[in-house]
Structure formats: structure tokens, C-alpha cells
Design a protein around this motif. Structure first.
Motif, mmCIF file in Angstrom:
data_model
loop_
_atom_site.group_PDB
_atom_site.id
_atom_site.type_symbol
_atom_site.label_atom_id
_atom_site.label_comp_id
_atom_site.label_asym_id
_atom_site.label_seq_id
_atom_site.Cartn_x
_atom_site.Cartn_y
_atom_site.Cartn_z
ATOM 1 N N VAL A 76 0.862 -1.181 0.000
ATOM 2 C CA VAL A 76 0.000 0.000 0.000
ATOM 3 C C VAL A 76 0.901 1.234 0.000
ATOM 4 O O VAL A 76 1.706 1.427 0.911
ATOM 5 N N GLY A 80 -2.196 5.371 -0.577
ATOM 6 C CA GLY A 80 -3.255 4.391 -0.357
ATOM 7 C C GLY A 80 -3.577 3.536 -1.565
ATOM 8 O O GLY A 80 -4.600 2.841 -1.582
ATOM 9 N N LYS A 81 -2.718 3.548 -2.587
ATOM 10 C CA LYS A 81 -2.908 2.720 -3.772
ATOM 11 C C LYS A 81 -2.253 1.357 -3.569
ATOM 12 O O LYS A 81 -1.224 1.255 -2.893
ATOM 13 N N LEU A 82 -2.848 0.337 -4.167
ATOM 14 C CA LEU A 82 -2.327 -1.014 -4.009
ATOM 15 C C LEU A 82 -1.405 -1.388 -5.163
ATOM 16 O O LEU A 82 -1.756 -1.202 -6.330
ATOM 17 N N VAL A 99 1.172 -8.057 3.544
ATOM 18 C CA VAL A 99 0.700 -6.686 3.387
ATOM 19 C C VAL A 99 1.754 -5.745 3.946
ATOM 20 O O VAL A 99 2.164 -5.871 5.107
ATOM 21 N N PHE A 101 3.095 -1.510 4.182
ATOM 22 C CA PHE A 101 2.687 -0.105 4.059
ATOM 23 C C PHE A 101 3.885 0.753 3.676
ATOM 24 O O PHE A 101 4.925 0.704 4.336
ATOM 25 N N TRP A 114 -6.474 1.437 4.873
ATOM 26 C CA TRP A 114 -5.717 0.711 3.843
ATOM 27 C C TRP A 114 -6.062 -0.779 3.847
ATOM 28 O O TRP A 114 -6.154 -1.399 2.793
ATOM 29 N N GLU A 117 -9.124 -1.250 1.874
ATOM 30 C CA GLU A 117 -8.875 -1.307 0.432
ATOM 31 C C GLU A 117 -8.350 -2.683 0.018
ATOM 32 O O GLU A 117 -8.705 -3.202 -1.043
ATOM 33 N N VAL A 118 -7.513 -3.261 0.853
ATOM 34 C CA VAL A 118 -7.000 -4.611 0.575
ATOM 35 C C VAL A 118 -8.151 -5.614 0.531
ATOM 36 O O VAL A 118 -8.222 -6.478 -0.354
#
Length: 300
Positions: A76, A80-82, A99, A101, A114, A117-118
Motif C-alpha cells: 500500500v 493508499g494505492k495497491l 501486506v 505499508f 488501507w 482497500e486490501v
């Protein structure tokens, strides 16, 4: 503007009627492209503050060694984009997902958003309906806070098994707690309830939202004690880590707690220890075993 108000707006906005509508629209768009669901239950591994892809590397390597697929990484970004790297294995019963950050010192509310979003990605792109998770340190708190915020959203994957390792649920030594200043009462309640810190919510905040935690989830809480008189793993007191039991109470379907003691129970060594890894894998991937109810395990 107080950043705490920004954080509150982030979570409340995502959980509001409008926020839920946006989530469902995004899911519907993905599902039109790949309309399916899967019985697979992935396991997410989430690092703590200042953590990175190296944090859970040894545990993930051990999981691959015993037969699990190579992990997919969901990174992330600060925005906040994956960013996805690796390949999803459609044949794996329990895909492994690391995951990470980009901002590994972000306040907890950002991490919760975040993780949201995942979960949207996993549900929309891979049809995931349920998930397991392993968190270390602040990652444990983020996973609990996420489950409280979104655990009842039927459009998103539902938590089945949660492992918390060295979670600072009520204080961090050197941040808002000192050595040997807090303890648990006979009921398991912390004698001192610390206020929120810059990064983490207060124990009272987590406790207030606990009713939303999934009541069919199983929880394994792991803590460390160096046995050097500090009653801590150096950074997290045993009282802070063990306060999760009182916090969640009888809400989870099951709750187990295991303490590791000695030099190998240091905060940043717990997840690398083969004994901890074996316990975690047994809990996540095998039938429940009563042995994990052991009060403590001695580590060299």
C-alpha cells in the motif's frame, strides 16, 4: 485541524451509508469482470510500526517450506494505492498474503482504511469471502481495529482466525507506559487504562467498539516476557499484550493465549522463532489443538 478528527472522518466515512455504497459499487464493477467466489481462505501477514517486508519474511519462508504457496505481496503506497506483486494461486487452500505499508509509521486509522482497500481488492478480484490474519505489534492492533470497524460488513471478507503477536493494546513502554507500572486485575482488566498515543488508539476506544468484532472468529494471542524483571518483551509489557483477553471478552468464538519466555521472547525475535511459527501454523491451518492453551513456553 486535529489529525484525530481526520482519522475519525476516514473511518466513519468508510463505514457510513455513502461509504458502504461506494464499496459495493467498486465490488460490483470488479465482479462484472470476474463474477465468482472462492472457498479459499487467504492469510494476511501485517507488520507493525517501522516494519517492512523483512518483518514476516522468516515466518513466510517457513510456511512455504512446509508446503504453502509462495506469498503474494500487496504493498500500500503512501497515497493508499495497491501495488500487487507475485501470483495468486487458484489451487491453494490458504494463499499467503504479505501486506506492507509504504508509510510504515502511519497512524492506525490510516492503516485501517488501507486494510479496507486490501479487503475490497480480495473480494472483488479473487472472490474471497473469508480470511485469516497474523499481526505483529501495532499490526495486531490494526487488525483488531479493522475487524471492529468492518467485521459486520457482509460485502467484505469475514475474519475467521486472528493471530496477534506482541500487540500493544494498552500502552507502549517509552511511549505512554513505563516498566512495571501496570498489571492486570483478577478479572483480567488493566489496572491503568492509558490514553491514545500519537499512533495508537486508547484501550477504551477499542473496548467501546468491541461488540462489532466477529463473534465466529477464533483468536490466538501471543506475548513475550524476557524474564529480566521488566515483565515485558522490551517494548510491550505483558499487561498490555495480555489485555486483549479482557478487551474482547467472550465475543470471539474462541480465545487462546500463549506466553513465550526468555531471551527468544524479545519483541522483534518472537515471529522468527520456530516454536512461535509452529504454533501459528498449527492454529491457522490445522484443527484446533488444546496444547495452545499452555500458559507459557520457555525459549532460549
Amino acid at each position: 485541524m486535529d489529525l484525530s478528527l481526520v482519522e475519525l472522518a476516514m473511518i466513519s466515512g468508510a463505514t457510513s451509508a455513502l461509504g458502504r455504497l461506494r464499496t459495493r459499487r467498486k465490488l460490483a464493477k470488479w465482479q462484472r469482470q470476474r463474477p465468482r467466489v472462492t472457498p479459499q481462505i487467504p492469510t494476511l501477514f501485517v507488520h507493525g510500526l517501522r516494519g517492512s517486508s523483512k518483518t514476516m519474511a522468516a515466518m513466510l519462508k517457513a510456511a512455504v517450506h512446509v508446503g504453502h504457496c509462495r506469498p503474494l505481496t500487496i504493498h500500500v503506497t503512501h497515497a493508499g494505492k495497491l501495488k500487487i506483486s507475485g501470483k495468486w494461486d487458484d489451487q491453494a487452500e490458504h494463499p499467503l498474503i504479505q501486506v506492507t505499508f509504504g508509510n510504515n509509521q502511519a497512524r492506525l486509522a490510516f492503516q485501517v482504511r488501507w486494510l479496507h482497500e486490501v479487503m475490497i481488492y480480495l473480494r472483488g478480484q479473487h472472490g474471497v469471502q473469508a480470511y485469516n490474519a497474523v499481526g505483529h505489534s501495532a499490526g495486531s492492533v490494526a487488525l483488531v481495529a479493522y475487524a471492529e470497524a468492518f467485521g459486520q460488513d457482509t460485502w467484505l471478507p469475514r475474519l475467521k482466525k486472528l493471530v496477534t503477536i506482541a500487540g500493544p493494546f494498552n500502552g507502549v513502554i517509552g511511549m505512554n507506559e513505563s516498566h512495571n507500572t501496570n498489571f492486570l486485575t483478577e478479572t483480567g482488566r488493566p489496572k491503568i487504562v492509558y490514553p491514545r498515543s500519537f499512533w495508537l488508539p486508547s484501550y477504551a476506544d477499542l473496548y467501546q467498539r468491541r461488540e462489532a468484532f466477529p463473534n465466529d472468529a477464533a483468536v490466538l494471542n501471543i506475548y513475550g516476557d524476557l524474564e529480566d524483571g521488566s515483565h515485558s518483551d522490551r517494548y510491550i509489557s505483558t499487561a498490555s499484550a495480555r489485555s486483549l483477553r479482557y478487551l474482547l471478552g467472550t465475543i470471539p468464538a474462541s480465545f487462546r493465549e500463549v506466553g513465550f519466555r526468555g531471551a527468544g521472547a524479545e519483541h522483534s525475535r518472537l515471529y522468527d522463532n520456530p516454536q512461535v511459527q509452529a504454533l501459528v501454523f498449527d492454529f491457522l491451518f490445522q484443527a484446533p489443538v488444546s496444547a495452545v492453551n499452555l500458559a507459557s513456553v520457555k525459549m532460549s
